[in-house]
Design an enzyme around this catalytic site. Structure first.
Site, PDB file in Angstrom:
ATOM      1  N   ARG A  81       5.515  31.349 -20.378  1.00  0.00           N
ATOM      2  CA  ARG A  81       5.829  31.963 -21.819  1.00  0.00           C
ATOM      3  C   ARG A  81       4.609  31.657 -22.684  1.00  0.00           C
ATOM      4  O   ARG A  81       4.145  30.621 -22.840  1.00  0.00           O
ATOM      5  CB  ARG A  81       7.112  31.346 -22.358  1.00  0.00           C
ATOM      6  CG  ARG A  81       7.213  31.734 -23.847  1.00  0.00           C
ATOM      7  CD  ARG A  81       8.463  32.059 -24.156  1.00  0.00           C
ATOM      8  NE  ARG A  81       8.691  32.572 -25.631  1.00  0.00           N
ATOM      9  CZ  ARG A  81       9.604  32.602 -26.349  1.00  0.00           C
ATOM     10  NH1 ARG A  81      10.804  32.171 -25.681  1.00  0.00           N
ATOM     11  NH2 ARG A  81       9.708  33.201 -27.412  1.00  0.00           N
TER      12      ARG A  81
ATOM     13  N   ARG B 269       9.286  38.110 -22.413  1.00  0.00           N
ATOM     14  CA  ARG B 269       8.888  36.877 -22.027  1.00  0.00           C
ATOM     15  C   ARG B 269       9.561  36.395 -20.960  1.00  0.00           C
ATOM     16  O   ARG B 269      10.726  36.877 -20.619  1.00  0.00           O
ATOM     17  CB  ARG B 269       9.593  35.928 -23.104  1.00  0.00           C
ATOM     18  CG  ARG B 269      10.905  35.959 -23.680  1.00  0.00           C
ATOM     19  CD  ARG B 269      10.881  35.484 -25.040  1.00  0.00           C
ATOM     20  NE  ARG B 269      12.493  35.939 -25.505  1.00  0.00           N
ATOM     21  CZ  ARG B 269      12.816  36.967 -26.006  1.00  0.00           C
ATOM     22  NH1 ARG B 269      12.126  38.124 -26.264  1.00  0.00           N
ATOM     23  NH2 ARG B 269      14.117  37.196 -26.508  1.00  0.00           N
TER      24      ARG B 269
ATOM     25  N   ASP C 273      13.268  32.200 -22.232  1.00  0.00           N
ATOM     26  CA  ASP C 273      13.750  31.876 -23.721  1.00  0.00           C
ATOM     27  C   ASP C 273      14.670  30.883 -23.616  1.00  0.00           C
ATOM     28  O   ASP C 273      15.947  31.022 -23.374  1.00  0.00           O
ATOM     29  CB  ASP C 273      13.959  33.044 -24.434  1.00  0.00           C
ATOM     30  CG  ASP C 273      14.185  32.521 -26.002  1.00  0.00           C
ATOM     31  OD1 ASP C 273      13.659  31.548 -26.560  1.00  0.00           O
ATOM     32  OD2 ASP C 273      14.746  33.554 -26.711  1.00  0.00           O
TER      33      ASP C 273
ATOM     34  N   ASP D 198      17.006  27.936 -25.963  1.00  0.00           N
ATOM     35  CA  ASP D 198      17.332  27.746 -27.293  1.00  0.00           C
ATOM     36  C   ASP D 198      18.464  26.769 -27.204  1.00  0.00           C
ATOM     37  O   ASP D 198      19.156  26.421 -26.382  1.00  0.00           O
ATOM     38  CB  ASP D 198      18.139  28.872 -28.073  1.00  0.00           C
ATOM     39  CG  ASP D 198      17.062  30.004 -28.233  1.00  0.00           C
ATOM     40  OD1 ASP D 198      15.732  30.006 -28.684  1.00  0.00           O
ATOM     41  OD2 ASP D 198      17.454  31.209 -27.932  1.00  0.00           O
TER      42      ASP D 198
END
Length: 149
Positions: free
Chosen positions: A72, A82, A85, A87
């Site tokens: 990334r 991407r 990801d 989070d």
């Protein structure tokens, strides 16, 4: 790509968490989703419960290091394609906010691709802002609208 498709990337990323002194306590099934924003690729989503002594900002640094290890690059347009990801959606300590990070994640209550997997592994976890469980938040998000009168 050396990790394979989106689901293989998620499996490899979860394995990477365990190499960084994080205890993976739960992993949801992976689901497919369409991208938000201009990205054209299909994504896989899931949720993971991780036990750690890290504060949210330290955890974010670990997650971003994993993203970088998976190729990334954080530059240019927001929500572009991407590889990975990661989070922080919720934290057992409640709310957290600084100039870089806000927990709970600002948008999680409106995203079925977040709530669906999260409910699989932590249905009774509560949103510290609304007080509602993840199961309740998902039900609110996915319930059908009443028929017009």
């Amino acid at each position: 790509m050396r990790w394979g498709g989106p689901r293989a990337i998620l499996r490899a990323a979860v394995a990477d968490l365990a190499t960084r002194q994080l205890v993976v306590e739960g992993v949801s099934a992976w689901t497919r989703s369409r991208p938000l924003g201009p990205s054209l690729r299909e994504y896989a989503n899931g949720a993971v419960v991780v036990r750690s002594g890290l504060e949210p900002r330290e955890m974010l640094a670990v997650l971003q290091a994993i993203e970088v290890a998976f190729g990334r690059k954080r530059q240019g347009q927001r929500w572009r394609s991407r590889t990975l990801d990661l989070d922080i959606v919720l934290w057992s300590g409640g709310c957290w906010a600084d100039e870089v990070l806000m927990v709970p994640h600002r948008e999680f209550r409106a995203r079925a691709f977040v709530l669906g997997p999260a409910v699989q592994i932590a249905p009774r976890w509560r949103d510290p802002v609304s007080g509602l469980t993840l199961k309740h938040l998902r039900a609110r998000l996915t319930r059908r609208a009443p028929p017009p009168r």
